[in-house]
Design an enzyme around this catalytic site. Structure first.
Site, PDB file in Angstrom:
ATOM      1  CD  GLU A 104      30.468 -17.563 -27.993  1.00 49.56           C
ATOM      2  OE1 GLU A 104      30.696 -17.024 -29.091  1.00 49.56           O
ATOM      3  OE2 GLU A 104      29.339 -17.632 -27.480  1.00 49.56           O
ATOM      4  CD  GLU A 134      31.704   4.506 -20.111  1.00 55.57           C
ATOM      5  OE1 GLU A 134      31.562   5.484 -20.853  1.00 55.57           O
ATOM      6  OE2 GLU A 134      30.899   3.559 -20.052  1.00 55.57           O
TER       7      GLU A 134
END
Length: 316
Positions: A91, A122
């Site tokens: 963004e 992860e």
């Protein structure tokens, strides 16, 4: 490999994984009561973030200094935490016209993990090192490891590796005394407490991480001069909505007539900040560009110089 018993003991010690017996019957509640309960849980998150504002402000000051010298902001996380980092990074270009690669989001398992869980990613510290190595990290860069638990190997390895290279490092987690905070130069531990659904850290922990990332990126961009007051003067107009917003921002900043706003935006190739300088500073588009370059894109000092006439070619 960590044994099941050891892993369970680690999870049992985490606030974000705590079981709340008083909520064991929530699946039997009326829907309105259930949404009220969840909304009340969410309402506690801003206060938890507020408790960490001094630490967040210290990070922003250090981050902005590095970015002003050409450094990058890199988020690194797995699962929800990684997705939130990628979201915040993605963004920044349309909102603040950041350069490609200036704000980067890394997620364990690569871009495919944004929509599909990548099993075991992860837990792979080596993937974090490889992802950062591909970026050719420098001491001017900042790496923010994001992990609700504060123990995710990918996030911990990211800040550990980055810190060894001299980069600024931040560990954002939702448990006190986390491994991630200990590994980073700056620890931001927003303790939101046990989740409505046991261990579902996409809820309060995710909301807290989103709020902190909003603070880090937005206030850093304000410090870098990418706003004029509360106006997004570096917005990139890539669609009709943003083009309309660009015109409105220029109007709010200058109160100029519509035809003058259109002319200024046309002359500056749609650059909002440049158009404002043309209108308020009384300079042409080329001079506006030169003044903004001289002041690292900061509009206020460029306006002050335009007002004096020095270096503007106006002869005043």
């Amino acid at each position: 490999m960590t044994s099941y018993a050891a892993l369970r003991a680690q999870l049992d010690a985490l606030t974000t994984e705590a079981f709340r017996p008083e909520l064991a019957g929530i699946d039997q509640l009326p829907t309105l009561d259930l949404v009220r309960l969840m909304n009340a849980e969410d309402a506690t998150v801003p206060a938890a973030v507020a408790a960490r504002l001094p630490a967040i402000a210290a990070v922003i000051d250090a981050l902005a200094d590095r970015m002003a010298r050409g450094g990058r902001l890199v988020y690194a996380g797995a699962g929800t935490a990684g997705r939130l980092g990628v979201l915040d990074a993605s963004e920044c270009p349309p909102t603040f016209n950041t350069a490609p690669g200036q704000v980067v989001g890394l997620i364990a398992g690569g871009p495919g993990a944004l929509v599909t869980a990548v099993e075991g990613a992860e837990d792979r510290a080596d993937l974090a090192v490889a992802d950062l190595t591909a970026l050719a990290l420098t001491p001017e860069d900042t790496v923010v490891g994001i992990s609700a638990s504060g123990r995710t190997p990918y996030a911990v390895a990211a800040v550990t590796h980055a810190r060894a290279l001299g980069a600024l490092t931040v560990g954002l987690s939702c448990n006190a005394g986390s491994e991630l905070a200990a590994a980073a130069e700056h620890g931001i531990e927003v303790v939101v407490g046990p989740e409505l659904l046991t261990g579902s850290t996409r809820l309060k922990a995710g909301a807290a991480q989103k709020l902190v990332l909003n603070l880090l990126s937005t206030v850093t961009m304000i410090r870098l001069g990418k706003t004029y007051g509360n106006l997004m003067v570096d917005v990139r107009a890539t669609n009709d909505k943003l083009r309309a917003r660009s015109r409105r921002i220029v109007a709010l900043a200058t109160e100029a007539p519509d035809e003058e706003i259109e002319a200024a935006l046309d002359a500056t190739g749609g650059e909002v900040k440049h158009a404002i300088l043309v209108l308020l500073g009384g300079v042409d588009a080329a001079t506006a560009a030169r003044l903004l370059d001289a002041h690292q894109g900061r509009l206020r000092p460029a306006l002050r110089q335009a007002a004096t006439g020095t270096g503007t070619g106006t002869g005043t």
